[in-house]
Design a protein around this motif. Structure first.
Motif, PDB file in Angstrom:
ATOM      1  N   LEU A   5       0.838  -1.091   0.058  1.00 65.25           N
ATOM      2  CA  LEU A   5       0.052  -0.042   0.072  1.00 65.25           C
ATOM      3  C   LEU A   5       0.987   1.074   0.060  1.00 65.25           C
ATOM      4  CD1 LEU A   5      -2.590   1.351   0.522  1.00 65.25           C
ATOM      5  CD2 LEU A   5      -2.318   1.186   2.910  1.00 65.25           C
ATOM      6  N   ILE A   6       0.638   2.178  -0.898  1.00 65.42           N
ATOM      7  CA  ILE A   6       1.482   3.358  -1.083  1.00 65.42           C
ATOM      8  C   ILE A   6       0.180   4.468  -0.836  1.00 65.42           C
ATOM      9  CG2 ILE A   6       2.869   4.953  -2.508  1.00 65.42           C
ATOM     10  CD1 ILE A   6       3.623   2.251  -4.051  1.00 65.42           C
ATOM     11  N   VAL A   7       0.552   5.239   0.171  1.00 67.62           N
ATOM     12  CA  VAL A   7      -0.579   6.143   0.413  1.00 67.62           C
ATOM     13  C   VAL A   7      -0.086   7.509   0.976  1.00 67.62           C
ATOM     14  CG1 VAL A   7      -0.292   5.315   3.173  1.00 67.62           C
ATOM     15  CG2 VAL A   7      -2.491   6.214   2.290  1.00 67.62           C
ATOM     16  N   PHE A   8      -0.823   8.378   0.974  1.00 66.85           N
ATOM     17  CA  PHE A   8      -0.366   9.818   1.372  1.00 66.85           C
ATOM     18  C   PHE A   8      -1.621  10.358   2.295  1.00 66.85           C
ATOM     19  CE2 PHE A   8      -2.525  10.988  -2.340  1.00 66.85           C
ATOM     20  CZ  PHE A   8      -3.430  12.160  -2.307  1.00 66.85           C
ATOM     21  N   ASN A   9      -1.051  11.305   3.203  1.00 66.79           N
ATOM     22  CA  ASN A   9      -2.027  11.978   4.108  1.00 66.79           C
ATOM     23  C   ASN A   9      -2.355  13.350   3.368  1.00 66.79           C
ATOM     24  OD1 ASN A   9      -2.636  10.164   5.977  1.00 66.79           O
ATOM     25  ND2 ASN A   9      -0.670  10.625   7.100  1.00 66.79           N
ATOM     26  N   ASP A  10      -3.518  13.972   3.355  1.00 69.48           N
ATOM     27  CA  ASP A  10      -3.660  15.296   2.650  1.00 69.48           C
ATOM     28  C   ASP A  10      -2.907  16.455   3.291  1.00 69.48           C
ATOM     29  OD1 ASP A  10      -5.343  14.724   0.829  1.00 69.48           O
ATOM     30  OD2 ASP A  10      -7.354  15.222   1.818  1.00 69.48           O
ATOM     31  N   GLU A  11      -2.354  16.043   4.585  1.00 68.17           N
ATOM     32  CA  GLU A  11      -1.770  17.271   5.240  1.00 68.17           C
ATOM     33  C   GLU A  11      -0.125  17.472   4.570  1.00 68.17           C
ATOM     34  OE1 GLU A  11       0.265  15.073   9.074  1.00 68.17           O
ATOM     35  OE2 GLU A  11      -1.388  16.506   9.454  1.00 68.17           O
ATOM     36  N   TRP A  12       0.087  16.466   3.956  1.00 65.15           N
ATOM     37  CA  TRP A  12       1.376  16.299   3.216  1.00 65.15           C
ATOM     38  C   TRP A  12       1.357  17.126   1.891  1.00 65.15           C
ATOM     39  CZ3 TRP A  12       2.473  10.641   3.625  1.00 65.15           C
ATOM     40  CH2 TRP A  12       2.251  10.026   5.251  1.00 65.15           C
ATOM     41  N   VAL A  13       0.332  17.639   1.395  1.00 62.32           N
ATOM     42  CA  VAL A  13       0.086  18.072   0.096  1.00 62.32           C
ATOM     43  C   VAL A  13       0.094  19.486   0.121  1.00 62.32           C
ATOM     44  CG1 VAL A  13      -1.582  18.083  -1.992  1.00 62.32           C
ATOM     45  CG2 VAL A  13      -1.525  16.058  -0.670  1.00 62.32           C
ATOM     46  N   PRO A  14       0.881  20.170  -0.342  1.00 65.39           N
ATOM     47  CA  PRO A  14       1.214  21.565  -0.274  1.00 65.39           C
ATOM     48  C   PRO A  14       0.150  22.326  -1.135  1.00 65.39           C
ATOM     49  CG  PRO A  14       2.827  20.902  -1.780  1.00 65.39           C
ATOM     50  CD  PRO A  14       2.302  19.476  -1.200  1.00 65.39           C
ATOM     51  N   ASP A  15      -0.094  23.503  -1.099  1.00 66.08           N
ATOM     52  CA  ASP A  15      -1.004  24.373  -2.003  1.00 66.08           C
ATOM     53  C   ASP A  15      -0.501  24.166  -3.439  1.00 66.08           C
ATOM     54  OD1 ASP A  15      -2.718  24.861   0.122  1.00 66.08           O
ATOM     55  OD2 ASP A  15      -1.912  26.683   0.728  1.00 66.08           O
ATOM     56  N   HIS A  16      -1.546  24.212  -4.524  1.00 70.43           N
ATOM     57  CA  HIS A  16      -1.178  24.067  -5.887  1.00 70.43           C
ATOM     58  C   HIS A  16      -2.377  24.936  -6.608  1.00 70.43           C
ATOM     59  CE1 HIS A  16       0.951  20.320  -4.433  1.00 70.43           C
ATOM     60  NE2 HIS A  16       1.667  20.778  -5.600  1.00 70.43           N
ATOM     61  N   THR A  17      -1.614  25.460  -7.684  1.00 72.98           N
ATOM     62  CA  THR A  17      -2.587  26.210  -8.308  1.00 72.98           C
ATOM     63  C   THR A  17      -3.519  24.931  -9.357  1.00 72.98           C
ATOM     64  OG1 THR A  17      -1.107  26.235 -10.455  1.00 72.98           O
ATOM     65  CG2 THR A  17      -1.052  27.979  -8.958  1.00 72.98           C
ATOM     66  N   ASP A  18      -4.508  25.414 -10.083  1.00 72.60           N
ATOM     67  CA  ASP A  18      -5.357  24.584 -10.791  1.00 72.60           C
ATOM     68  C   ASP A  18      -4.328  24.233 -11.966  1.00 72.60           C
ATOM     69  OD1 ASP A  18      -7.481  24.966  -9.214  1.00 72.60           O
ATOM     70  OD2 ASP A  18      -8.493  26.407 -10.554  1.00 72.60           O
ATOM     71  N   GLU A  19      -3.560  24.705 -12.537  1.00 73.61           N
ATOM     72  CA  GLU A  19      -2.825  24.296 -13.737  1.00 73.61           C
ATOM     73  C   GLU A  19      -1.551  23.365 -12.972  1.00 73.61           C
ATOM     74  OE1 GLU A  19       0.727  26.474 -16.047  1.00 73.61           O
ATOM     75  OE2 GLU A  19      -0.931  27.716 -16.349  1.00 73.61           O
ATOM     76  N   GLU A  20      -1.106  23.650 -11.929  1.00 75.48           N
ATOM     77  CA  GLU A  20      -0.032  22.591 -11.282  1.00 75.48           C
ATOM     78  C   GLU A  20      -0.918  21.386 -10.936  1.00 75.48           C
ATOM     79  OE1 GLU A  20       2.960  25.396  -8.751  1.00 75.48           O
ATOM     80  OE2 GLU A  20       0.977  25.094  -7.981  1.00 75.48           O
ATOM     81  N   LEU A  21      -2.000  21.457 -10.522  1.00 76.31           N
ATOM     82  CA  LEU A  21      -2.879  20.154 -10.303  1.00 76.31           C
ATOM     83  C   LEU A  21      -3.180  19.349 -11.497  1.00 76.31           C
ATOM     84  CD1 LEU A  21      -5.330  21.271  -7.401  1.00 76.31           C
ATOM     85  CD2 LEU A  21      -3.131  19.478  -7.057  1.00 76.31           C
ATOM     86  N   HIS A  22      -3.551  20.087 -12.450  1.00 76.35           N
ATOM     87  CA  HIS A  22      -3.681  19.714 -13.912  1.00 76.35           C
ATOM     88  C   HIS A  22      -2.462  18.855 -14.223  1.00 76.35           C
ATOM     89  CE1 HIS A  22      -5.288  18.791 -17.905  1.00 76.35           C
ATOM     90  NE2 HIS A  22      -4.063  19.389 -18.475  1.00 76.35           N
ATOM     91  N   GLU A  23      -1.454  19.256 -14.322  1.00 78.77           N
ATOM     92  CA  GLU A  23       0.058  18.829 -14.791  1.00 78.77           C
ATOM     93  C   GLU A  23       0.579  17.596 -13.926  1.00 78.77           C
ATOM     94  OE1 GLU A  23       2.051  19.319 -17.469  1.00 78.77           O
ATOM     95  OE2 GLU A  23       0.078  20.746 -17.937  1.00 78.77           O
ATOM     96  N   LYS A  24      -0.129  17.594 -12.371  1.00 78.77           N
ATOM     97  CA  LYS A  24       0.295  16.586 -11.796  1.00 78.77           C
ATOM     98  C   LYS A  24      -0.728  15.280 -12.187  1.00 78.77           C
ATOM     99  CE  LYS A  24       2.345  18.998  -8.111  1.00 78.77           C
ATOM    100  NZ  LYS A  24       3.795  18.500  -8.459  1.00 78.77           N
ATOM    101  N   SER A  25      -1.948  15.573 -12.517  1.00 79.50           N
ATOM    102  CA  SER A  25      -2.862  14.625 -12.708  1.00 79.50           C
ATOM    103  C   SER A  25      -2.323  13.964 -14.082  1.00 79.50           C
ATOM    104  CB  SER A  25      -4.238  15.238 -13.090  1.00 79.50           C
ATOM    105  OG  SER A  25      -4.975  14.376 -13.554  1.00 79.50           O
ATOM    106  N   LEU A  26      -1.861  14.556 -14.981  1.00 80.91           N
ATOM    107  CA  LEU A  26      -1.459  13.997 -16.407  1.00 80.91           C
ATOM    108  C   LEU A  26      -0.399  13.269 -16.038  1.00 80.91           C
ATOM    109  CD1 LEU A  26      -1.569  17.202 -18.670  1.00 80.91           C
ATOM    110  CD2 LEU A  26      -3.177  15.192 -18.600  1.00 80.91           C
TER     111      LEU A  26
END
Length: 121
Positions: A5-26
């Motif tokens: 199991l590879i997992v992350f907690n939401d508190e480890w996620v820094p703030d991102h712009t919508d564009e950054e999140l889109h790039e990470k999604s890709l």
């Protein structure tokens, strides 16, 4: 093969712009395709933090449902992947790739083998 199991907690996620999140999604989609091609992919998913969360405790013999934990709790699960790999080294490889694609830390845990009893205290 061993499942991890590879997992992350939401508190480890820094703030991102919508564009950054889109790039990470890709990047994550490309990585999932790579994991499938390598034959290690079992499942991955992000959790819906807008959906109700509840606990169930049947220690009394009857299931008792309660609301929570709530987002205000210290840590809460944000998302995860389950992989089936040869060994810990391979689990580390894929966890590292997930951490790079997402841009935040990941925690890795091995599942017990089917039929393996829990450790005794």
């Amino acid at each position: 093969m061993t499942e991890y199991l590879i997992v992350f907690n939401d508190e480890w996620v820094p703030d991102h712009t919508d564009e950054e999140l889109h790039e990470k999604s890709l990047a994550v989609r490309r990585l999932v395709a790579e994991m499938k091609a390598a034959g290690v992919f079992i499942f991955t998913g992000g959790l819906d933090d807008a959906a109700p969360v509840f606990n169930v405790d049947a220690s009394s013999g009857t299931p008792l449902f309660t609301d929570g934990p709530f987002v205000e709790s210290k840590e809460h699960l944000g998302g995860f992947a389950v992989v089936d790999v040869a060994d810990e080294q391979a689990a580390r490889l894929w966890a590292g790739k997930i951490a790079v694609a997402c841009g935040w830390p990941q925690e890795v845990r091995r599942f017990r083998a089917p039929g393996q009893p829990p450790p005794t205290p």
